[in-house]
Write a protein that holds these residues in place. Structure first.
Motif, short mmCIF file in Angstrom:
data_model
loop_
_atom_site.label_atom_id
_atom_site.label_comp_id
_atom_site.label_asym_id
_atom_site.label_seq_id
_atom_site.Cartn_x
_atom_site.Cartn_y
_atom_site.Cartn_z
N LEU A 169 -5.53 -77.54 4.20
CA LEU A 169 -6.53 -77.15 3.21
C LEU A 169 -6.04 -75.91 2.47
O LEU A 169 -5.79 -74.87 3.10
CB LEU A 169 -7.86 -76.86 3.88
CG LEU A 169 -8.94 -76.21 3.00
CD1 LEU A 169 -9.39 -77.19 1.92
CD2 LEU A 169 -10.12 -75.75 3.84
N PRO A 170 -5.89 -75.96 1.16
CA PRO A 170 -5.49 -74.76 0.43
C PRO A 170 -6.62 -73.73 0.41
O PRO A 170 -7.80 -74.09 0.37
CB PRO A 170 -5.19 -75.28 -0.98
CG PRO A 170 -5.99 -76.53 -1.10
CD PRO A 170 -6.05 -77.13 0.27
N THR A 171 -6.26 -72.47 0.43
CA THR A 171 -7.26 -71.40 0.42
C THR A 171 -6.61 -70.12 -0.07
O THR A 171 -5.41 -70.10 -0.37
CB THR A 171 -7.86 -71.21 1.83
OG1 THR A 171 -8.94 -70.30 1.76
CG2 THR A 171 -6.82 -70.70 2.81
N TYR A 172 -7.39 -69.06 -0.16
CA TYR A 172 -6.87 -67.73 -0.47
C TYR A 172 -7.09 -66.83 0.74
O TYR A 172 -8.14 -66.91 1.39
CB TYR A 172 -7.60 -67.11 -1.67
CG TYR A 172 -7.32 -67.75 -3.00
CD1 TYR A 172 -6.38 -68.75 -3.16
CD2 TYR A 172 -8.02 -67.33 -4.12
CE1 TYR A 172 -6.15 -69.32 -4.40
CE2 TYR A 172 -7.80 -67.89 -5.37
CZ TYR A 172 -6.86 -68.89 -5.50
OH TYR A 172 -6.63 -69.45 -6.72
N ILE A 173 -6.15 -65.97 1.03
CA ILE A 173 -6.31 -65.00 2.11
C ILE A 173 -5.98 -63.62 1.56
O ILE A 173 -5.28 -63.49 0.55
CB ILE A 173 -5.40 -65.32 3.31
CG1 ILE A 173 -3.92 -65.22 2.92
CG2 ILE A 173 -5.73 -66.68 3.89
CD1 ILE A 173 -2.97 -65.39 4.08
N GLY A 182 -2.16 -67.22 -1.98
CA GLY A 182 -2.49 -68.58 -1.60
C GLY A 182 -1.96 -68.89 -0.21
O GLY A 182 -0.96 -68.32 0.24
N ALA A 183 -2.62 -69.80 0.47
CA ALA A 183 -2.21 -70.17 1.82
C ALA A 183 -2.73 -71.58 2.11
O ALA A 183 -3.52 -72.14 1.34
CB ALA A 183 -2.74 -69.18 2.85
N TYR A 184 -2.26 -72.11 3.21
CA TYR A 184 -2.77 -73.40 3.70
C TYR A 184 -3.26 -73.22 5.13
O TYR A 184 -2.60 -72.58 5.95
CB TYR A 184 -1.68 -74.47 3.69
CG TYR A 184 -1.56 -75.19 2.37
CD1 TYR A 184 -2.34 -76.31 2.09
CD2 TYR A 184 -0.68 -74.75 1.38
CE1 TYR A 184 -2.23 -76.98 0.88
CE2 TYR A 184 -0.57 -75.41 0.17
CZ TYR A 184 -1.35 -76.53 -0.07
OH TYR A 184 -1.25 -77.18 -1.26
N VAL A 185 -4.41 -73.77 5.40
CA VAL A 185 -4.92 -73.84 6.77
C VAL A 185 -4.85 -75.28 7.22
O VAL A 185 -5.35 -76.18 6.55
CB VAL A 185 -6.37 -73.34 6.85
CG1 VAL A 185 -6.89 -73.47 8.27
CG2 VAL A 185 -6.46 -71.91 6.40
N LEU A 186 -4.18 -75.51 8.35
CA LEU A 186 -4.09 -76.85 8.93
C LEU A 186 -5.16 -76.95 10.00
O LEU A 186 -4.99 -76.49 11.12
CB LEU A 186 -2.70 -77.10 9.53
CG LEU A 186 -1.56 -77.44 8.56
CD1 LEU A 186 -1.28 -76.30 7.59
CD2 LEU A 186 -0.29 -77.79 9.33
N ARG A 187 -6.29 -77.53 9.63
CA ARG A 187 -7.40 -77.66 10.57
C ARG A 187 -7.25 -78.97 11.33
O ARG A 187 -7.60 -80.03 10.83
CB ARG A 187 -8.73 -77.60 9.84
CG ARG A 187 -9.05 -76.22 9.29
CD ARG A 187 -10.49 -76.14 8.82
NE ARG A 187 -10.85 -74.79 8.47
CZ ARG A 187 -10.75 -74.28 7.25
NH1 ARG A 187 -10.29 -75.02 6.28
NH2 ARG A 187 -11.11 -73.04 7.01
N PRO A 392 -3.85 -67.34 -6.50
CA PRO A 392 -4.85 -66.40 -7.03
C PRO A 392 -4.22 -65.37 -7.96
O PRO A 392 -3.02 -65.09 -7.88
CB PRO A 392 -5.41 -65.74 -5.77
CG PRO A 392 -4.31 -65.87 -4.77
CD PRO A 392 -3.64 -67.17 -5.06
N ASP A 393 -5.04 -64.81 -8.83
CA ASP A 393 -4.57 -63.75 -9.72
C ASP A 393 -5.15 -62.41 -9.26
O ASP A 393 -5.81 -62.31 -8.23
CB ASP A 393 -4.93 -64.05 -11.18
CG ASP A 393 -6.43 -64.28 -11.36
OD1 ASP A 393 -7.22 -63.68 -10.59
OD2 ASP A 393 -6.81 -65.04 -12.26
#
Length: 457
Positions: A169-173, A182-187, A392-393
């Motif tokens: 799942l792409p997300t921001y951290i 940007g990051a990815y969480v593998l749930r 993200p910016d």
């Protein structure tokens, strides 16, 4: 042959009618439903429906359950239905605190320690509900459960290698100096239905050999065996901001394979030398936690992959079925030009797209740093950003979620998480991400992905 088919069907029926199977199924569905809700809240578009990840997890869990059940049938196992209920109740209690505690090794480690503590307490009731519970805990063969836990970890590693990237799942951290990346969480969470062959005086199954695990535990050869249904949950969340999801899944699978092999060796040692049992149970939980922390150290000091470099727009994800996917654009690539114009912000991209509302020409830098030129008509109904989700910016801000992800937290997504630029949803990670220092005047929020369980300041 028909007799064995009937026995297997009877075991499957026992599996699907017991409440713990349905509890695990509900947890699984809520877990992936939450992922779908978060995608819509964070990106305002639907990247994946929660039904497909849940079905994928059920298929993977079924395959793992068949493999583990066949191995355990060959080597033997011992447990009572009441013992199976105690294991599941322990797992549900742990789930109240963290979803990652659903993994089987945590329940086994806690029960092993509890069994040791109860052995030093005198005057415990031996009748009534508490007497039944204490008796069931005392009768648990922790060494056998540790062997099962090790095999489940090996199966988990195979599932991560096979399906891990599909749960990304792409997300921001929060990133350096508070700027998000940007990051990815593998749930990853699987429900594994197992049918375990256990000794039973009146069991309908007879074996021509004495299972080696039971022989090592000193259990006399039984005259009969029965199938005991035990659904279990396995899985672990992973987060990466420096690797592609498939690369992170491959690394996690290799680490898990080594952990499972070490745990199996230790568990077999406990089978043949019982004083090791409690130590191995605690070591199993400690190694699991070390495995999770090692995943974070892997990211330490590495450059963030999903962050703008000052040239073009870095692509974090691509919406399935979108024009971007149709043109073969991949996460980690960089959009350099739209209709011949350089783009450094989404506003510039929109302005360039309006130059030709019926057609678009793109220059994209691939992961290897080479440019590729793509073009495509723009149709009515196409996404206004062609299906891109960008890194993200500078205006994006992360906000601390209200609660870490736990069993109660599966029921809802916090209403204050209104935008991707206002929240960071990664399941109860540490506040300070390794390799991303902060100025003393700045702070980072605690993302909501239960990777380490550590609390930040």
């Amino acid at each position: 042959m028909n007799e064995y088919v009937e026995i297997i069907l009877s075991g499957l029926l026992e599996l699907v009618i017991q409440p713990f199977y349905w509890a695990g199924l509900l947890i699984l569905l809520l877990y992936y439903r939450r992922q779908g809700i978060l995608e819509r809240k964070l990106f305002h578009i639907r990247l994946h429906g929660y039904g497909m990840p849940a079905m994928r997890a059920l298929l993977g869990g079924l395959c793992a359950g068949v493999a583990v059940s066949l191995v355990m049938a060959g080597i033997g196992f011992t447990m009572t239905p009441v013992g199976a209920a105690v294991v599941w109740v322990t797992a549900l209690v742990l789930l109240v605190f963290r979803i990652r505690f659903a993994n089987f090794i945590y329940a086994v480690g806690v029960l092993g320690l509890l069994q040791l503590v109860l052995s030093y307490i005198s005057g415990l009731p031996d009748t009534g509900i508490f007497g039944t519970i204490f008796g069931a805990i005392d009768e648990l063969n922790i060494a056998a459960l540790l062997v099962l836990a090790a095999l489940l970890h090996l199966a988990e590693s195979g599932l991560i290698a096979w399906q891990g990237k599909d749960f990304a799942l792409p997300t921001y951290i929060p990133g350096k100096r508070g700027r998000p990346v940007g990051a990815y969480v593998l749930r990853m969470l699987w429900l594994v239905p197992t049918l375990l062959l256990v000794p039973s005086e009146n069991g309908p199954i007879s074996l021509p050999w004495n299972p080696p695990l039971l022989a090592g535990l000193g259990i006399p050869e039984a005259t009969g065996y029965m199938l005991l249904a035990l659904p279990v949950m396995i899985g672990m969340p992973e987060v990466t901001w420096t690797l592609l999801p498939e690369q992170k899944a491959a690394h996690a699978a290799r680490r898990g394979l080594m952990f499972g092999a070490v745990l199996l060796v230790l568990a077999l040692g406990a089978v043949f030398w019982s004083p090791m049992t409690v130590v191995v149970g605690i070591a199993g939980v400690a190694l699991r936690e070390a495995l999770i922390r090692d995943s974070l150290r892997e990211e330490d000091g590495q450059s963030a992959m999903y962050a703008h470099s000052g040239r073009g727009l870095r692509i974090l994800a691509v919406q399935p079925g979108s024009p971007a996917e149709d043109m073969g654009i991949l996460p980690g690539e960089t959009l350099l030009k739209v209709n011949g114009s350089l783009v450094a912000t989404t506003q510039q991209m929109h302005e360039s797209l309006r130059m030709n509302s019926a057609f678009c020409k793109l220059e994209v830098q691939n992961r290897g740093g080479e440019s590729k030129f793509l073009q495509r008509p723009i149709y009515d109904g196409d996404h206004h950003q062609l299906g891109f989700i960008f890194a993200p910016d500078d205006t994006s801000v992360s906000e601390k979620p209200a609660h870490p992800l736990s069993l109660p937290g599966l029921w809802s997504v916090h209403p204050e998480q209104k935008r991707i630029s206002e929240s960071s949803e990664i399941e109860s990670q540490p506040v300070l991400l390794p390799g991303i220092p902060l100025d003393k005047s700045e702070s980072m929020s605690e993302p909501d992905v239960d990777i380490t369980g550590r609390k930040g300041s």
